[in-house]
Design an enzyme around this catalytic site. Structure first.
Site, PDB file in Angstrom:
ATOM      1  NE  ARG A   1      -4.088  -2.403   4.888  1.00 10.53           N
ATOM      2  CZ  ARG A   1      -4.381  -1.211   4.336  1.00 10.53           C
ATOM      3  NH1 ARG A   1      -3.464  -0.277   4.217  1.00 10.53           N
ATOM      4  NH2 ARG A   1      -5.611  -0.959   3.902  1.00 10.53           N
TER       5      ARG A   1
ATOM      6  CB  CYS B   1      -0.929   0.010   1.205  1.00  5.81           C
ATOM      7  SG  CYS B   1      -0.082   0.029   2.797  1.00  5.81           S
TER       8      CYS B   1
ATOM      9  CG  HIS C   1      -1.663  11.112  12.458  1.00  2.00           C
ATOM     10  ND1 HIS C   1      -2.922  10.532  12.455  1.00  2.00           N
ATOM     11  CD2 HIS C   1      -1.156  10.926  11.214  1.00  2.00           C
ATOM     12  CE1 HIS C   1      -3.155  10.027  11.248  1.00  2.00           C
ATOM     13  NE2 HIS C   1      -2.106  10.247  10.481  1.00  2.00           N
TER      14      HIS C   1
ATOM     15  CG  HIS D   1      -5.892   6.371   9.133  1.00  2.00           C
ATOM     16  ND1 HIS D   1      -5.038   7.280   8.535  1.00  2.00           N
ATOM     17  CD2 HIS D   1      -6.914   7.102   9.661  1.00  2.00           C
ATOM     18  CE1 HIS D   1      -5.548   8.506   8.698  1.00  2.00           C
ATOM     19  NE2 HIS D   1      -6.674   8.426   9.367  1.00  2.00           N
TER      20      HIS D   1
ATOM     21  CB  CYS E   1      -1.942   1.851   7.090  1.00  2.00           C
ATOM     22  SG  CYS E   1      -1.331   2.608   5.593  1.00  2.00           S
TER      23      CYS E   1
ATOM     24  CG  ASP F   1      -7.107  -4.119   4.431  1.00  2.00           C
ATOM     25  OD1 ASP F   1      -6.303  -3.901   5.370  1.00  2.00           O
ATOM     26  OD2 ASP F   1      -7.235  -3.350   3.455  1.00  2.00           O
TER      27      ASP F   1
END
Ligand code: FE
Length: 135
Positions: free
Chosen positions: A118, A66, A103, A106, A120, A110
């Site tokens: 996951r 990704c 931060h 996210h 990410c 999946d």
């Protein structure tokens, strides 16, 4: 979690790079496939780039394709916070460092077994340590 880090915006600007400030404190996102940990397979663990909180083990890192470093679990659930994020016309779950509120990225459902999750994560938000921390 009494062990939290609270700094003013100016204090964060003093200790973070502008890119780190943008992602960690302003919820920015690094460009996909641009981060230093997107293709990186060393054994060790990852800490928050803002406060050093232990976040993810290399044992849970996988190539999601990704464009961002991806993990199927955190070192410990108490290390991260999940916050609903409806910005940019999407319903997502933001992942923050539980210690400094930075931060990280996210979380999506999946991912691979055993968790199916996951995480990410922006490379900018984390640093690598060569010692392994097991769950
Ligand atoms: Fe942190």
């Amino acid at each position: 979690m009494s062990d939290t880090v609270n700094k003013s915006e100016d204090e964060w600007k003093n200790i973070l790079t502008s890119e780190q400030f943008y992602v960690l404190r302003q919820k920015g996102t690094e460009r996909p496939f641009s981060g230093k940990f997107e293709k990186f397979d060393e054994k060790g663990h990852y800490v928050c780039a803002g406060c050093g909180n232990d976040l993810f083990s290399s044992d849970t890192k996988f190539d999601a394709g990704c464009g961002w470093p991806s993990f199927f679990d955190a070192i410990d659930k108490s290390k991260v916070k999940q916050i609903p994020d409806n910005s940019h016309g999407m319903r997502r779950i933001e992942v923050q460092c539980a210690k400094c509120g930075g931060h990280l990225g996210h979380i999506f459902n999946d991912g691979p077994r055993p968790t199916g999750m996951r995480y990410c994560i922006n490379s900018v938000s984390i640093d690598f340590k060569a010692d392994t921390i097991k769950k």
